[in-house]
Design an enzyme around this catalytic site. Structure first.
Site, PDB file in Angstrom:
ATOM      1  N   ASN A  69       0.845  -1.200   0.000  1.00 20.61           N
ATOM      2  CA  ASN A  69       0.000   0.000   0.000  1.00 20.61           C
ATOM      3  C   ASN A  69       0.881   1.251   0.000  1.00 20.61           C
ATOM      4  O   ASN A  69       1.961   1.281   0.593  1.00 20.61           O
ATOM      5  CB  ASN A  69      -1.012   0.007   1.151  1.00 20.61           C
ATOM      6  CG  ASN A  69      -0.422  -0.161   2.532  1.00 20.61           C
ATOM      7  OD1 ASN A  69       0.593  -0.834   2.714  1.00 20.61           O
ATOM      8  ND2 ASN A  69      -1.055   0.446   3.529  1.00 20.61           N
ATOM      9  N   GLU A  99       0.237   5.163   0.721  1.00 22.69           N
ATOM     10  CA  GLU A  99      -0.688   6.210   1.174  1.00 22.69           C
ATOM     11  C   GLU A  99      -0.214   7.579   0.698  1.00 22.69           C
ATOM     12  O   GLU A  99       0.901   7.738   0.200  1.00 22.69           O
ATOM     13  CB  GLU A  99      -0.820   6.150   2.701  1.00 22.69           C
ATOM     14  CG  GLU A  99      -1.430   4.823   3.141  1.00 22.69           C
ATOM     15  CD  GLU A  99      -1.656   4.726   4.642  1.00 22.69           C
ATOM     16  OE1 GLU A  99      -1.170   5.600   5.400  1.00 22.69           O
ATOM     17  OE2 GLU A  99      -2.332   3.760   5.053  1.00 22.69           O
ATOM     18  N   CYS A 145      -4.149   0.822  -2.373  1.00 24.32           N
ATOM     19  CA  CYS A 145      -4.040  -0.425  -1.613  1.00 24.32           C
ATOM     20  C   CYS A 145      -2.968  -1.338  -2.204  1.00 24.32           C
ATOM     21  O   CYS A 145      -2.628  -1.251  -3.394  1.00 24.32           O
ATOM     22  CB  CYS A 145      -5.372  -1.171  -1.633  1.00 24.32           C
ATOM     23  SG  CYS A 145      -6.674  -0.431  -0.639  1.00 24.32           S
ATOM     24  N   GLU A 168      -3.224  -4.441  -2.939  1.00 27.49           N
ATOM     25  CA  GLU A 168      -3.756  -5.276  -4.018  1.00 27.49           C
ATOM     26  C   GLU A 168      -3.728  -4.519  -5.342  1.00 27.49           C
ATOM     27  O   GLU A 168      -3.407  -5.082  -6.393  1.00 27.49           O
ATOM     28  CB  GLU A 168      -5.197  -5.706  -3.696  1.00 27.49           C
ATOM     29  CG  GLU A 168      -5.327  -6.624  -2.494  1.00 27.49           C
ATOM     30  CD  GLU A 168      -5.477  -5.885  -1.174  1.00 27.49           C
ATOM     31  OE1 GLU A 168      -5.025  -4.719  -1.054  1.00 27.49           O
ATOM     32  OE2 GLU A 168      -6.063  -6.485  -0.253  1.00 27.49           O
ATOM     33  N   CYS A 175     -10.459  -4.654   0.442  1.00 29.29           N
ATOM     34  CA  CYS A 175     -11.572  -3.703   0.545  1.00 29.29           C
ATOM     35  C   CYS A 175     -12.508  -3.877  -0.652  1.00 29.29           C
ATOM     36  O   CYS A 175     -12.188  -4.567  -1.632  1.00 29.29           O
ATOM     37  CB  CYS A 175     -11.033  -2.275   0.610  1.00 29.29           C
ATOM     38  SG  CYS A 175     -10.452  -1.646  -0.979  1.00 29.29           S
ATOM     39  N   CYS A 225     -11.034  -2.967  -4.053  1.00 22.42           N
ATOM     40  CA  CYS A 225     -10.060  -3.953  -4.563  1.00 22.42           C
ATOM     41  C   CYS A 225     -10.752  -5.236  -4.989  1.00 22.42           C
ATOM     42  O   CYS A 225     -10.292  -5.903  -5.923  1.00 22.42           O
ATOM     43  CB  CYS A 225      -8.981  -4.220  -3.526  1.00 22.42           C
ATOM     44  SG  CYS A 225      -7.797  -2.856  -3.436  1.00 22.42           S
TER      45      CYS A 225
HETATM   46  N1  THU Z   1      -5.247  -1.630   2.782  1.00 16.43           N
HETATM   47  C1  THU Z   1      -4.698  -2.384   1.788  1.00 16.43           C
HETATM   48  O1  THU Z   1      -3.677  -1.991   1.187  1.00 16.43           O
HETATM   49  N2  THU Z   1      -5.286  -3.551   1.482  1.00 16.43           N
HETATM   50  C2  THU Z   1      -6.331  -4.103   2.152  1.00 16.43           C
HETATM   51  O2  THU Z   1      -6.743  -5.211   1.849  1.00 16.43           O
HETATM   52  C3  THU Z   1      -6.969  -3.354   3.237  1.00 16.43           C
HETATM   53  C4  THU Z   1      -6.438  -1.995   3.490  1.00 16.43           C
HETATM   54  C5  THU Z   1      -4.562  -0.381   3.165  1.00 16.43           C
HETATM   55  C6  THU Z   1      -5.241   0.895   2.793  1.00 16.43           C
HETATM   56  C7  THU Z   1      -4.618   1.850   3.786  1.00 16.43           C
HETATM   57  O3  THU Z   1      -3.356   2.262   3.281  1.00 16.43           O
HETATM   58  C8  THU Z   1      -4.369   0.988   5.015  1.00 16.43           C
HETATM   59  O4  THU Z   1      -4.424  -0.354   4.566  1.00 16.43           O
HETATM   60  C9  THU Z   1      -5.373   1.195   6.129  1.00 16.43           C
HETATM   61  O5  THU Z   1      -6.657   1.122   5.644  1.00 16.43           O
END
Ligand code: THU
Length: 136
Positions: free
Chosen positions: A43, A45, A54, A56, A87, A90
């Site tokens: 991920n 941000e 994310c 994925e 999520c 994704c």
């Molecule tokens: N996140 C992912 O990268 N994948 C997931 O399956 C769930 C959430 C990330 C998004 C954000 O950067 C952090 O986790 C918290 O939500």
């Protein structure tokens, strides 16, 4: 034959590469193509929060870039205790490229492993194109 434990170990190794200064939640994902290739992502941000990506989605971007467009399995690990599932956004991104029955496998730090198909995670998902190998 896919070495699931090797992929889980690689996801754990990649977790510190996540750029997650806002949530503090590090996630690593891998997508395995029908061609047997495995592509990884973490991920990423952003200070403008909705612009974050994310793990994925990162892994799917890597796969498409490398020429893998039919997905057989998705793998996820995170820095949170317990199992993390993709999520909603994704799930839709996975469905776009998933072979029928594409498995999502998620690893918890304590060794617990969860398995679901993309159809279980996103029933009645929206599609405009037939899947590879299917009429509709
Ligand atoms: N996140 C992912 O990268 N994948 C997931 O399956 C769930 C959430 C990330 C998004 C954000 O950067 C952090 O986790 C918290 O939500």
């Amino acid at each position: 034959m896919t070495d699931t434990s090797a992929i889980a170990a690689e996801l754990r190794r990649l977790l510190p590469r996540a750029h997650a200064p806002y949530s503090g939640v590090c996630v690593a994902a891998a997508v395995e193509g029908a061609n047997g290739r495995v592509h990884y992502g973490v991920n990423v941000e952003n200070a403008a929060y909705p612009q974050g990506v994310c793990a994925e989605a990162s892994a799917i971007g890597a796969a498409i870039t490398q020429g893998t467009s039919e997905l057989a399995r998705i793998y996820v690990a995170s820095s949170l205790p317990g199992l993390v599932w993709p999520c909603g956004g994704c799930r839709q991104k996975i469905l776009e490229l998933a072979l029928a029955g594409c498995e999502v496998i998620t690893f918890a730090a304590d060794g617990e492993v969860g398995h679901q198909t993309i159809e279980q995670l996103l029933p009645l998902g929206f599609r405009l194109q037939p899947r590879a190998g299917q009429d509709a």
